[in-house]
Design a protein around this motif. Structure first.
Motif, PDB file in Angstrom:
ATOM      1  N   MET A   1       0.850  -1.183   0.000  1.00  0.00           N
ATOM      2  CA  MET A   1       0.000   0.000   0.000  1.00  0.00           C
ATOM      3  C   MET A   1       0.894   1.244   0.000  1.00  0.00           C
ATOM      4  O   MET A   1       1.851   1.313   0.756  1.00  0.00           O
ATOM      5  CB  MET A   1      -0.915  -0.011   1.232  1.00  0.00           C
ATOM      6  N   LYS A   2       0.563   2.203  -0.818  1.00  0.00           N
ATOM      7  CA  LYS A   2       1.348   3.428  -0.904  1.00  0.00           C
ATOM      8  C   LYS A   2       1.103   4.295   0.318  1.00  0.00           C
ATOM      9  O   LYS A   2       0.031   4.258   0.932  1.00  0.00           O
ATOM     10  CB  LYS A   2       0.978   4.197  -2.177  1.00  0.00           C
ATOM     11  N   LYS A   3       2.104   5.102   0.642  1.00  0.00           N
ATOM     12  CA  LYS A   3       2.021   5.980   1.809  1.00  0.00           C
ATOM     13  C   LYS A   3       0.802   6.893   1.744  1.00  0.00           C
ATOM     14  O   LYS A   3       0.162   7.151   2.744  1.00  0.00           O
ATOM     15  CB  LYS A   3       3.291   6.810   1.941  1.00  0.00           C
ATOM     16  N   LYS A   4       0.452   7.381   0.572  1.00  0.00           N
ATOM     17  CA  LYS A   4      -0.691   8.287   0.439  1.00  0.00           C
ATOM     18  C   LYS A   4      -1.991   7.597   0.817  1.00  0.00           C
ATOM     19  O   LYS A   4      -2.906   8.228   1.310  1.00  0.00           O
ATOM     20  CB  LYS A   4      -0.759   8.859  -0.973  1.00  0.00           C
ATOM     21  N   LYS A   5      -2.053   6.290   0.597  1.00  0.00           N
ATOM     22  CA  LYS A   5      -3.266   5.563   0.962  1.00  0.00           C
ATOM     23  C   LYS A   5      -3.400   5.469   2.480  1.00  0.00           C
ATOM     24  O   LYS A   5      -4.502   5.433   3.002  1.00  0.00           O
ATOM     25  CB  LYS A   5      -3.275   4.185   0.324  1.00  0.00           C
ATOM     26  N   PHE A   6      -2.271   5.419   3.198  1.00  0.00           N
ATOM     27  CA  PHE A   6      -2.324   5.404   4.664  1.00  0.00           C
ATOM     28  C   PHE A   6      -2.946   6.694   5.182  1.00  0.00           C
ATOM     29  O   PHE A   6      -3.759   6.688   6.103  1.00  0.00           O
ATOM     30  CB  PHE A   6      -0.930   5.232   5.274  1.00  0.00           C
ATOM     31  N   ILE A   7      -2.561   7.795   4.568  1.00  0.00           N
ATOM     32  CA  ILE A   7      -3.110   9.088   4.976  1.00  0.00           C
ATOM     33  C   ILE A   7      -4.606   9.120   4.714  1.00  0.00           C
ATOM     34  O   ILE A   7      -5.384   9.595   5.550  1.00  0.00           O
ATOM     35  CB  ILE A   7      -2.379  10.240   4.254  1.00  0.00           C
ATOM     36  N   LYS A   8      -5.030   8.588   3.587  1.00  0.00           N
ATOM     37  CA  LYS A   8      -6.458   8.543   3.250  1.00  0.00           C
ATOM     38  C   LYS A   8      -7.222   7.710   4.284  1.00  0.00           C
ATOM     39  O   LYS A   8      -8.282   8.122   4.766  1.00  0.00           O
ATOM     40  CB  LYS A   8      -6.653   7.963   1.849  1.00  0.00           C
ATOM     41  N   VAL A   9      -6.681   6.555   4.635  1.00  0.00           N
ATOM     42  CA  VAL A   9      -7.325   5.692   5.633  1.00  0.00           C
ATOM     43  C   VAL A   9      -7.398   6.419   6.974  1.00  0.00           C
ATOM     44  O   VAL A   9      -8.439   6.407   7.644  1.00  0.00           O
ATOM     45  CB  VAL A   9      -6.567   4.347   5.768  1.00  0.00           C
ATOM     46  N   ALA A  10      -6.308   7.059   7.368  1.00  0.00           N
ATOM     47  CA  ALA A  10      -6.286   7.793   8.639  1.00  0.00           C
ATOM     48  C   ALA A  10      -7.386   8.850   8.681  1.00  0.00           C
ATOM     49  O   ALA A  10      -8.111   8.970   9.679  1.00  0.00           O
ATOM     50  CB  ALA A  10      -4.914   8.431   8.860  1.00  0.00           C
TER      51      ALA A  10
END
Length: 174
Positions: A1-10
């Motif tokens: 999973m890309k780092k940007k997707k982590f931010i979206k999930v957060a």
């Protein structure tokens, strides 16, 4: 999973919790005042109990009450059936926290409280639950959407905020 997707999930998790807290804020009613008044009249201690994640929240709320000068402690639901119910007296207030209000481990505690006329404050989201029906003071929390499906996230944020609101209201009145 890309780092940007982590931010979206957060951000999605936080948005769900914000929505849950807004629902809680809009649901606060006269039962909250009654709970605070009963806690202020308590001649002994506040005992908090819950199971699983709600138990962790109950433990934190007990610590908050103690920090602001209201004697409180956490009671393990599983240990209560093995002798710890004896730590509850008629002068205490018992606060049980459960999203469903149907948790098996709380049933013995509810029966004990009702049988011994211990004031029971229920923090629960379902009106048709055993906990809601058995409580002397009913703090109905909103039913909320959990992040990731069934993992208690939004519901525990609501429980924690409600507990903090109780403790700070009591502190300010004292």
């Amino acid at each position: 999973m890309k780092k940007k997707k982590f931010i979206k999930v957060a951000k999605e998790v936080i948005d769900l919790e914000i929505k849950a807290l807004i629902k809680l804020k809009n649901s606060i009613n006269e039962s909250f005042n009654l709970a605070v008044q009963q806690i202020l009249k308590c001649q002994s201690k506040i005992i908090l109990c819950g199971v699983g994640k709600s138990g962790l929240i109950a433990n934190k709320i007990a610590a908050t009450f103690s920090s602001v000068g209201t004697p409180a402690f956490f009671l393990s639901a599983s240990n209560s059936s093995h002798g710890d119910l004896g730590s509850i007296t008629k002068k205490d207030i018992l606060i049980l926290i459960s999203y469903s209000g149907e948790t098996n481990e709380l049933k013995n505690i509810i029966q004990y409280a009702n049988r011994n006329k211990v004031l029971l404050i229920g923090i629960v989201s379902k009106k048709d639950s055993i906990l809601y029906k058995a409580s002397d003071v009913r703090l109905l929390t909103p039913q909320v959407k959990e992040s990731g499906g069934i993992v208690p996230t939004s519901s525990t944020s609501v429980q924690l905020a409600l507990g903090d609101a109780l403790a700070i209201s009591v502190m300010k009145q004292k």
